[in-house]
Structure formats: structure tokens, C-alpha cells
Design an enzyme around this catalytic site. Structure first.
Site, short mmCIF file in Angstrom:
data_model
loop_
_atom_site.label_atom_id
_atom_site.label_comp_id
_atom_site.label_asym_id
_atom_site.label_seq_id
_atom_site.Cartn_x
_atom_site.Cartn_y
_atom_site.Cartn_z
N PHE A 97 40.06 49.77 43.48
CA PHE A 97 38.98 49.42 44.60
C PHE A 97 39.04 50.82 45.52
O PHE A 97 37.86 51.38 45.90
CB PHE A 97 38.94 48.17 45.42
CG PHE A 97 37.85 48.18 46.19
CD1 PHE A 97 36.35 47.98 46.04
CD2 PHE A 97 38.24 48.60 47.68
CE1 PHE A 97 35.41 47.85 47.01
CE2 PHE A 97 37.33 48.54 48.70
CZ PHE A 97 35.89 48.06 48.53
N ASP A 149 53.01 48.85 55.22
CA ASP A 149 52.84 47.56 54.69
C ASP A 149 51.97 46.82 55.75
O ASP A 149 52.26 46.77 56.98
CB ASP A 149 54.17 46.95 54.39
CG ASP A 149 54.27 45.82 53.32
OD1 ASP A 149 53.35 44.85 53.51
OD2 ASP A 149 55.09 45.59 52.53
N LYS A 191 48.39 39.91 43.91
CA LYS A 191 47.04 39.43 43.20
C LYS A 191 47.47 38.66 41.92
O LYS A 191 46.88 37.79 41.45
CB LYS A 191 46.10 40.45 43.12
CG LYS A 191 45.42 40.95 44.22
CD LYS A 191 44.71 42.51 44.10
CE LYS A 191 44.30 43.11 45.22
NZ LYS A 191 43.51 44.22 44.95
N LYS A 207 38.84 32.94 43.40
CA LYS A 207 40.12 31.95 43.41
C LYS A 207 40.57 31.34 44.47
O LYS A 207 40.94 30.39 44.74
CB LYS A 207 41.21 32.91 42.78
CG LYS A 207 41.42 33.29 41.19
CD LYS A 207 42.60 34.03 40.76
CE LYS A 207 42.38 34.55 39.45
NZ LYS A 207 41.01 35.58 39.26
N GLY A 237 37.42 45.06 33.40
CA GLY A 237 38.38 46.05 32.91
C GLY A 237 39.69 46.22 33.89
O GLY A 237 40.44 46.84 33.63
N VAL A 292 40.60 39.90 31.15
CA VAL A 292 40.57 39.61 29.73
C VAL A 292 40.13 40.84 28.56
O VAL A 292 40.61 41.01 27.70
CB VAL A 292 39.79 38.44 29.36
CG1 VAL A 292 38.17 38.84 29.84
CG2 VAL A 292 39.72 37.95 27.88
N ARG A 304 45.29 28.13 30.52
CA ARG A 304 46.79 28.63 31.28
C ARG A 304 46.85 27.81 32.43
O ARG A 304 45.68 27.49 33.13
CB ARG A 304 46.99 30.04 31.34
CG ARG A 304 47.14 30.96 29.87
CD ARG A 304 47.10 32.07 30.19
NE ARG A 304 45.71 32.60 30.91
CZ ARG A 304 45.73 34.10 31.30
NH1 ARG A 304 46.58 34.77 31.12
NH2 ARG A 304 44.51 34.12 31.64
N GLU A 306 44.51 28.63 35.86
CA GLU A 306 43.41 29.07 35.24
C GLU A 306 41.95 28.14 35.40
O GLU A 306 42.29 27.14 35.03
CB GLU A 306 43.69 29.64 33.81
CG GLU A 306 42.18 30.62 33.32
CD GLU A 306 42.58 31.02 32.07
OE1 GLU A 306 42.40 32.19 31.85
OE2 GLU A 306 43.63 30.52 31.16
#
Length: 331
Positions: free
Chosen positions: A16, A63, A87, A129, A172, A177, A254, A257
């Protein structure tokens, strides 16, 4: 808007950060772009990739856990894009304290530094998420989102504005996936495992993610969550698009998920407005003027929700196949 402005991107050496940097340098003439990240080698690589813009780029090793370093980096900065985070779901599950230090404590440090240094706008990248989280990563991002929204109550006369941009896995992106299927095919595999035949996902490109952040920078007044209106696809259709006629064994979902990516919940619908190409969830907070809504939107119906499973726009197998051609799978 970004001409002659100082912009800082946390986690700026990621996919990004690179895409956002390229977009800004192509469409605007910023005073400088500060790449703030931990990995000096990735900064070296990025410096070489953007060497023609070296007069406008600054590389800051640091950081988000280090508040003192952030205070130094934020000096004279107009806009901050917060993209740094841990992540990977399995890594966060196994190292929960580390995820909290970066994703939660780091968010608090960004907020404090932005307020103390008088940054004009902060846009924090969120994830699907964070909505009804079922894993630690999602939980930390939910807390992070809440912190950034609440931060607007503390800006006072400083006029620092905090907003959020939410989207799922970029097409991607590492660990998603598409590259997973691609590697199986590349190594001669003849079947693509499906965790659950009902599973769906949104399709968003890196370019669309960047453009949504630009929109948030242009329009945000404090506490909004911006969400793109994008098409959905079935994982089984993705497999068919990438390896026609292949065997697709169902291997089971999973841990951590979800069947569908969720962007707007029914509970959030009372504060959600629909625009031509995006939704905005407005903060339900005492400090916000409830009539303060960005023009051009229409309040969604009661009980509305937005997920990849109940979307009204779907990609066909052929459309997916064409879009895959635009994804860099060899990076």
C-alpha cells in the site's frame, strides 16, 4: 490538496505504501513524503525504486511502538496515513502480546503524536476482520478503529481530524487466496483446495484502496469510516477462473476464518450513508453533530448490512479471469 504538503506513511515500504507514494507523486506535488518503517533493507529497495523522486522522499527508520521516535518523525507533518500493523492471523494468535503492542499501543502512539504535533488529518487503514472479530488480529484492529474515532474528541482547538478506511484483502496481497492458488498451479498442481464451498470475498485492487484513502483525506471531518462499494466473487469461481475444470476438494474452514467479508453490520446501519461509489459509517458519539453529514449521501435502510455474501454486484468466472491478469503474482 496534497500540493506542497508533508505526508507521512507508517509501514510505508509495504504494498500500500508504495502504491500510495506513486499515486501522490504522479498526481500531486507534495513538499515531502516520509516513509516510516522498521526495515532498513525494504527502505533501501524503495529508495532505488523511487530514485527519480529522491528530493521529495524521506526515509525514517522507526517503530509505531516508539512514541518518542514518532514525535520526531511527525514534526511539520500535515497528513499521516497509518498502514503499519501486524496482520498475519496465525502469527497474531501465537504472539498476542506483540500484536497488541503494535496494533493497539501503536495506534495510541500515533494519536498522541498527531495531536501533540498538530497534524491536520490522520487516515488509519482498517480491515473487514475488525467487524465482528473472530481472531486476535481482528480484535486488535477493532480496538484501533475505536481509538482513532474517539481521538476526535480530544483534538479540541488543534483541529486534528482522524478517520478510517476499511477494506478486505487486496487482490493478490501476500497470504491471500489468489497467490496461494497461483503457487499451486505454478508447481504443477491439478486441484485447488476450497475451505468452504459457500465462501465469498470482495474484490478490491490496490489502486482502489489508494483512491479511497485520497477520498478520506479530501472529505473526512472526523470519525468517519469509509468503505468502497466493490464486487464480490465466490471462491469456487476464482478457482475455476484460475484453473478451469480443476478438482476442488472442500477441506474445511480454518480457525479464525469467516465465510464472508463483512464491512457494515446491521448495528452500524443506523449511522451509515450510501454514496455513489462508497459507504460512510458516521460515529455515534456525543461530540459529533448528528446533522454533520458529507453531502451526496443517502441513509441506508434499517437493518441494512454489507458483506461479500449479500452484495448486489458479483463477478463472473470470465470477469475474474480478466481481473487476474491485472494482478502482479510474481512480486
Amino acid at each position: 490538496m496534497l500540493n506542497d504538503k508533508a505526508i507521512l506513511i507508517t509501514g510505508g515500504t509495504g504494498s500500500f505504501g508504495k502504491a500510495f507514494t506513486k499515486y501522490v507523486l504522479t498526481h500531486y506535488n507534495p513538499k515531502k513524503i516520509i516513509i516510516y518503517s522498521r526495515d532498513e533493507y525494504k527502505q533501501f529497495i524503495m529508495q532505488n525504486e523511487f530514485k527519480e523522486y529522491k528530493k521529495q522522499l524521506r526515509f525514517f527508520i522507526g517503530d509505531v511502538r516508539d512514541k518518542e521516535r514518532l514525535m520526531r518523525a511527525f514534526e511539520g507533518v500535515d497528513y499521516v496515513i497509518h498502514a503499519a500493523a501486524l496482520k498475519q492471523v496465525p502469527a497474531c494468535e501465537y504472539n498476542p502480546s506483540e500484536a497488541i503492542k503494535t496494533n493497539v499501543n501503536g495506534a495510541m502512539n500515533i494519536i498522541d503524536a498527531a495531536l501533540d504535533r498538530g497534524v491536520k488529518k490522520v487516515v488509519a487503514l482498517s480491515t473487514d476482520k475488525a467487524v465482528n472479530p473472530v481472531n486476535l488480529y481482528g480484535g486488535t484492529k477493532l480496538v484501533s478503529d475505536k481509538l482513532f474515532i474517539a481521538a476526535n474528541a480530544y483534538s479540541g482547538g488543534k483541529e486534528t481530524c482522524f478517520s478510517i478506511v476499511r477494506y478486505g484483502n487486496v487482490a493478490g496481497s501476500r497470504g491471500s487466496v489468489i497467490p496461494f492458488f497461483h503457487n499451486i498451479i505454478k508447481n504443477g498442481g491439478t486441484e485447488l483446495p476450497i475451505t468452504d464451498y459457500r465462501m465469498t470475498r470482495f474484490w478490491i485492487s490496490l489502486q482502489q484502496g489508494v483512491e479511497l484513502v485520497i477520498k478520506a483525506l479530501e472529505e473526512a471531518e472526523g470519525g468517519e469510516t469509509f468503505i468502497s462499494k466493490i464486487p464480490s466473487f465466490k471462491i469456487t469461481d476464482l478457482a475455476e477462473a484460475m484453473l478451469p475444470g480443476c478438482n476442488k476438494p472442500e477441506v474445511g474452514i480454518r480457525e479464525g476464518e469467516k465465510l464472508h467479508e463483512i464491512m457494515v453490520t446491521v448495528e452500524d446501519s443506523m449511522n451509515t450513508y450510501e454514496y455513489e461509489k462508497h459507504f460512510i459509517v458516521y460515529p455515534h458519539m456525543d461530540w459529533r453533530n448528528r446533522s454533520q453529514v458529507i453531502p451526496g449521501g443517502k441513509k441506508v435502510a434499517e437493518g441494512f448490512s454489507y458483506s461479500s455474501g449479500n452484495n448486489t454486484e458479483w463477478l463472473s468466472v470470465e470477469e475474474i479471469r480478466e481481473l487476474i491478469k491485472t494482478v502482479d503474482l510474481e512480486k
